[in-house]
Write a protein that holds these residues in place. Sequence first.
Motif, PDB file in Angstrom:
ATOM      1  N   ASP A   1      10.239 -30.412 -14.034  1.00 24.10           N
ATOM      2  CA  ASP A   1       9.681 -29.305 -14.818  1.00 24.10           C
ATOM      3  C   ASP A   1       8.939 -29.818 -16.045  1.00 24.10           C
ATOM      4  O   ASP A   1       7.853 -29.328 -16.365  1.00 24.10           O
ATOM      5  CB  ASP A   1      10.781 -28.332 -15.237  1.00 24.10           C
TER       6      ASP A   1
ATOM      7  N   LEU B   1       5.608 -31.222 -14.911  1.00 18.74           N
ATOM      8  CA  LEU B   1       4.601 -30.193 -14.647  1.00 18.74           C
ATOM      9  C   LEU B   1       3.991 -29.668 -15.940  1.00 18.74           C
ATOM     10  O   LEU B   1       2.769 -29.499 -16.040  1.00 18.74           O
ATOM     11  CB  LEU B   1       5.219 -29.039 -13.852  1.00 18.74           C
TER      12      LEU B   1
ATOM     13  N   PRO C   1      -2.368 -24.182 -16.800  1.00 16.37           N
ATOM     14  CA  PRO C   1      -0.964 -23.787 -16.781  1.00 16.37           C
ATOM     15  C   PRO C   1      -0.148 -24.660 -15.822  1.00 16.37           C
ATOM     16  O   PRO C   1      -0.667 -25.118 -14.792  1.00 16.37           O
ATOM     17  CB  PRO C   1      -0.992 -22.336 -16.283  1.00 16.37           C
ATOM     18  N   TRP C   2       1.121 -24.861 -16.146  1.00 16.70           N
ATOM     19  CA  TRP C   2       1.971 -25.703 -15.306  1.00 16.70           C
ATOM     20  C   TRP C   2       2.073 -25.151 -13.885  1.00 16.70           C
ATOM     21  O   TRP C   2       2.212 -25.925 -12.933  1.00 16.70           O
ATOM     22  CB  TRP C   2       3.360 -25.888 -15.923  1.00 16.70           C
ATOM     23  N   GLN C   3       1.944 -23.845 -13.741  1.00 13.13           N
ATOM     24  CA  GLN C   3       2.025 -23.234 -12.416  1.00 13.13           C
ATOM     25  C   GLN C   3       0.877 -23.715 -11.516  1.00 13.13           C
ATOM     26  O   GLN C   3       1.061 -23.898 -10.317  1.00 13.13           O
ATOM     27  CB  GLN C   3       2.006 -21.704 -12.506  1.00 13.13           C
ATOM     28  N   GLN C   4      -0.294 -23.897 -12.117  1.00 15.11           N
ATOM     29  CA  GLN C   4      -1.441 -24.393 -11.353  1.00 15.11           C
ATOM     30  C   GLN C   4      -1.231 -25.855 -10.964  1.00 15.11           C
ATOM     31  O   GLN C   4      -1.619 -26.265  -9.870  1.00 15.11           O
ATOM     32  CB  GLN C   4      -2.738 -24.235 -12.156  1.00 15.11           C
TER      33      GLN C   4
ATOM     34  N   GLN D   1       1.680 -27.210 -10.353  1.00 15.77           N
ATOM     35  CA  GLN D   1       2.648 -27.157  -9.262  1.00 15.77           C
ATOM     36  C   GLN D   1       1.981 -26.745  -7.951  1.00 15.77           C
ATOM     37  O   GLN D   1       2.209 -27.360  -6.910  1.00 15.77           O
ATOM     38  CB  GLN D   1       3.760 -26.179  -9.617  1.00 15.77           C
ATOM     39  N   LYS D   2       1.148 -25.746  -8.017  1.00 16.13           N
ATOM     40  CA  LYS D   2       0.467 -25.253  -6.819  1.00 16.13           C
ATOM     41  C   LYS D   2      -0.404 -26.346  -6.201  1.00 16.13           C
ATOM     42  O   LYS D   2      -0.393 -26.548  -4.984  1.00 16.13           O
ATOM     43  CB  LYS D   2      -0.379 -24.031  -7.167  1.00 16.13           C
TER      44      LYS D   2
END
Length: 77
Positions: free
Chosen positions: A38, A41, A51-54, A56-57
């Motif tokens: 985490d 990321l 963003p960290w979500q991008q 990860q994706k």
Amino acid sequence: MQEGWFTFCDMYFGSDTNKREQATDLNNRVNAELMSYDEFLVELGKLAEIPWQQVQKTLENNPPNMKLLDYIAEKLK
């Protein structure tokens, strides 16, 4: 994740060797369990300014080969 890693670095760091080195350092740290996934990321997202979500994706999905798709699009015009 390796294919996703190279794609990610190409997409967000291009030829910026400084950012690529920083990203590699983060990758080495998470692989050595010196930081959590985490944290990795989040820090990689800061470096890439996304963003960290991008992050990860992009890393966890099988990303498209943009160079190949661009080449195909150019040749099929």
